[in-house]
Design a protein around this motif. Structure first.
Motif, PDB file in Angstrom:
ATOM      1  N   TRP A   9     -38.461  15.218  24.907  1.00  0.00           N
ATOM      2  CA  TRP A   9     -38.257  15.374  23.469  1.00  0.00           C
ATOM      3  C   TRP A   9     -36.905  14.880  22.964  1.00  0.00           C
ATOM      4  CZ3 TRP A   9     -40.749  20.315  21.051  1.00  0.00           C
ATOM      5  CH2 TRP A   9     -42.143  20.259  21.235  1.00  0.00           C
ATOM      6  N   MET A  11     -35.021  12.529  24.071  1.00  0.00           N
ATOM      7  CA  MET A  11     -35.028  11.064  24.090  1.00  0.00           C
ATOM      8  C   MET A  11     -35.912  10.504  22.975  1.00  0.00           C
ATOM      9  SD  MET A  11     -33.510   8.845  25.585  1.00  0.00           S
ATOM     10  CE  MET A  11     -33.444   7.160  26.060  1.00  0.00           C
ATOM     11  N   VAL A  12     -37.026  11.150  22.702  1.00  0.00           N
ATOM     12  CA  VAL A  12     -37.913  10.714  21.628  1.00  0.00           C
ATOM     13  C   VAL A  12     -37.221  10.878  20.278  1.00  0.00           C
ATOM     14  CG1 VAL A  12     -40.067  11.268  20.434  1.00  0.00           C
ATOM     15  CG2 VAL A  12     -40.017  11.159  22.926  1.00  0.00           C
ATOM     16  N   LEU A  14     -33.931  11.038  19.666  1.00  0.00           N
ATOM     17  CA  LEU A  14     -32.823  10.096  19.543  1.00  0.00           C
ATOM     18  C   LEU A  14     -33.307   8.673  19.280  1.00  0.00           C
ATOM     19  CD1 LEU A  14     -30.353  11.338  22.289  1.00  0.00           C
ATOM     20  CD2 LEU A  14     -30.061  11.405  19.812  1.00  0.00           C
ATOM     21  N   SER A  15     -34.366   8.268  19.938  1.00  0.00           N
ATOM     22  CA  SER A  15     -34.879   6.917  19.699  1.00  0.00           C
ATOM     23  C   SER A  15     -35.480   6.797  18.299  1.00  0.00           C
ATOM     24  CB  SER A  15     -35.904   6.537  20.763  1.00  0.00           C
ATOM     25  OG  SER A  15     -37.027   7.385  20.682  1.00  0.00           O
ATOM     26  N   MET A  16     -36.085   7.872  17.798  1.00  0.00           N
ATOM     27  CA  MET A  16     -36.628   7.855  16.447  1.00  0.00           C
ATOM     28  C   MET A  16     -35.507   7.741  15.415  1.00  0.00           C
ATOM     29  SD  MET A  16     -38.751  10.802  14.425  1.00  0.00           S
ATOM     30  CE  MET A  16     -37.319  11.862  14.505  1.00  0.00           C
ATOM     31  N   ALA A  18     -32.504   6.471  15.913  1.00  0.00           N
ATOM     32  CA  ALA A  18     -31.931   5.131  16.033  1.00  0.00           C
ATOM     33  C   ALA A  18     -32.826   4.088  15.367  1.00  0.00           C
ATOM     34  CB  ALA A  18     -31.713   4.796  17.503  1.00  0.00           C
ATOM     35  N   THR A  19     -34.125   4.218  15.538  1.00  0.00           N
ATOM     36  CA  THR A  19     -35.055   3.274  14.925  1.00  0.00           C
ATOM     37  C   THR A  19     -35.017   3.366  13.405  1.00  0.00           C
ATOM     38  OG1 THR A  19     -36.472   3.487  16.865  1.00  0.00           O
ATOM     39  CG2 THR A  19     -37.458   2.538  14.881  1.00  0.00           C
TER      40      THR A  19
END
Length: 66
Positions: A9, A11-12, A14-16, A18-19
């Protein structure tokens, strides 16, 4: 009852984030910001009106007799 695996979660998330940040930055590149308009020097013209040509007297309403 099986437990939900929460290890991916962060990582998901943080990537969301950043995106979304990158998408908004790319969208902002398409906007053109307008510069502030420079003031134009215009000559003011004095227009003569009828009440400026002559003097008018302002009368008070008549007082009431008591």
């Amino acid at each position: 009852m099986p437990q939900l695996d929460m290890s991916p979660w962060p990582m998901v998330i943080l990537s969301m984030v950043a995106t979304l940040f990158l998408i908004t930055q790319l969208k902002m590149l398409n906007f053109t910001l307008h510069t502030t308009p420079s003031p134009k020097l215009t000559k003011t013209q004095k227009h003569k009106t009828t009440w400026e040509l002559k003097w008018t007297k302002i009368y008070l309403p008549p007082s009431m007799y008591q």
